[in-house]
Design an enzyme around this catalytic site. Structure first.
Site, PDB file in Angstrom:
ATOM      1  N   LYS A 132       0.848  -1.199   0.000  1.00 14.75           N
ATOM      2  CA  LYS A 132       0.000   0.000   0.000  1.00 14.75           C
ATOM      3  C   LYS A 132       0.876   1.239   0.000  1.00 14.75           C
ATOM      4  CE  LYS A 132      -2.367   1.635   3.729  1.00 14.75           C
ATOM      5  NZ  LYS A 132      -2.257   3.108   3.722  1.00 14.75           N
ATOM      6  N   ASP A 180      -3.583   4.350  -1.590  1.00  8.86           N
ATOM      7  CA  ASP A 180      -4.489   4.743  -0.495  1.00  8.86           C
ATOM      8  C   ASP A 180      -4.439   6.262  -0.324  1.00  8.86           C
ATOM      9  OD1 ASP A 180      -6.170   4.677   1.695  1.00  8.86           O
ATOM     10  OD2 ASP A 180      -4.579   4.087   3.096  1.00  8.86           O
ATOM     11  N   LYS A 185      -7.324   8.127  -0.349  1.00  8.65           N
ATOM     12  CA  LYS A 185      -8.577   8.549   0.320  1.00  8.65           C
ATOM     13  C   LYS A 185      -9.106   9.840  -0.296  1.00  8.65           C
ATOM     14  CE  LYS A 185      -7.147   6.487   4.713  1.00  8.65           C
ATOM     15  NZ  LYS A 185      -5.707   6.291   4.452  1.00  8.65           N
ATOM     16  N   ASP A 235     -13.377  15.189  -2.705  1.00 12.72           N
ATOM     17  CA  ASP A 235     -13.394  16.552  -3.243  1.00 12.72           C
ATOM     18  C   ASP A 235     -14.692  16.676  -4.021  1.00 12.72           C
ATOM     19  OD1 ASP A 235     -12.614  19.082  -4.463  1.00 12.72           O
ATOM     20  OD2 ASP A 235     -10.529  18.501  -4.120  1.00 12.72           O
ATOM     21  N   THR A 254     -10.197   3.786  11.158  1.00 12.82           N
ATOM     22  CA  THR A 254     -10.014   2.876  12.299  1.00 12.82           C
ATOM     23  C   THR A 254      -9.431   3.558  13.535  1.00 12.82           C
ATOM     24  OG1 THR A 254      -7.905   2.214  11.325  1.00 12.82           O
ATOM     25  CG2 THR A 254      -9.795   0.785  10.908  1.00 12.82           C
ATOM     26  N   ARG A 300       2.925  -0.448  10.827  1.00 12.09           N
ATOM     27  CA  ARG A 300       3.967  -0.438  11.865  1.00 12.09           C
ATOM     28  C   ARG A 300       4.330  -1.797  12.442  1.00 12.09           C
ATOM     29  NH1 ARG A 300       0.948   4.648  14.478  1.00 12.09           N
ATOM     30  NH2 ARG A 300      -0.737   3.496  13.449  1.00 12.09           N
TER      31      ARG A 300
END
Ligand SMILES: O=c1ccn([C@@H]2O[C@H](COP(=O)(O)O)[C@@H](O)[C@H]2O)c(=O)[nH]1
Length: 237
Positions: free
Chosen positions: A39, A66, A68, A71, A121, A212
């Site tokens: 990603k 990704d 997101k 607009d 999340t 992470r």
């Protein structure tokens, strides 16, 4: 839906949340055959990382862009058109009806799947209230999932906590792509709606997004292998 023959390795999507292409390429080299799906999000894309998407696709990897998008419809549509040339498998937009409609129309016949981000999340009910929403997480995720499906969006980004509930609502066809994955004992960081890889797969997630816990591990390849092993065990394959 992820094709039934999707290798377990390709159900893990490693978020390349890294500062530049050189560092990201070094991580991809380090992860080697253990990871087949990457990603690219804000940090790498805004540091000139989008060309890496093409390079990874050229090297046989799958890529999730990704960004997101959110607009006015025309701008979302033009953005989707530009990004659809990267060869990525997934592209995210926020789950607002205008935005989703524009993205689905602009995707046209390109192979990129549009994923709608339901509720981030890192949000819980209180964060939604602070942002002015009158819905809690579960109700807003459900409402957005229903809208996304009606509009023809290909998949949803949600927490694994919502995966089982959403599967019952949207059925087997839509991809459920879940960040908020934390192997047992891993630090949650800023994530609020989390699950282990095994539980997320058992709940019905199609793909797990992990940043992470892999990137910051002393041995990222071993961390990725352990997550794929959990996926395999949970799928009984
Ligand atoms: O609701 C969302 C949507 C996207 N993300 C992204 O997933 C990864 C998660 O990284 P971790 O380090 O494993 O927390 C990150 O790139 C986010 O931008 C998300 O977490 N939640």
């Amino acid at each position: 839906m992820a094709p039934a023959d999707t290798p377990d390795r390709d159900r893990l999507i490693v978020a390349l949340d890294l500062p530049d292409i050189r560092v990201a390429e070094a991580m991809v080299d380090r992860l080697g055959d253990s990871v087949g799906f990457y990603k690219i999000g804000y940090q790498l894309a805004y540091a000139g990382g989008l060309p890496l998407a093409r390079a990874l696709v050229g090297a046989g990897k799958k890529v999730f862009v990704d960004l997101k998008l959110h607009d006015i419809g025309n701008t979302v549509a033009r953005g989707v058109e530009s990004l659809s040339h990267l060869g990525a498998s997934f592209l995210t937009v926020h789950a607002y009806p205008q935005t989703m409609k524009a993205a689905v129309e602009a995707r046209g016949s390109s192979k990129v799947k549009i994923l709608a981000v339901t509720v981030l999340t890192s949000y819980d009910d209180r964060d939604l209230a602070d942002a002015g929403y009158r819905f809690g997480v579960r109700d807003l995720v459900e409402a957005r999932a229903r809208q996304a499906q009606a509009i023809g969006v290909d998949g949803l980004v949600c927490s694994p906590e919502e995966a089982a509930h959403l599967r019952g609502i949207v059925g087997p066809e839509m991809d459920l792509v879940t960040p908020g994955i934390r192997p047992a004992g891993a630090a949650a960081g800023d994530q609020k709606r989390i699950m282990t890889p095994a539980k997320a797969i058992a709940a019905g997630a199609s793909y797990l997004v992990v940043g992470r816990p892999v990137l910051d591990a002393p041995d990222p390849k071993a961390a990725a292998d352990a997550i794929v092993a959990e996926i395999t065990a949970a799928r009984g394959s």
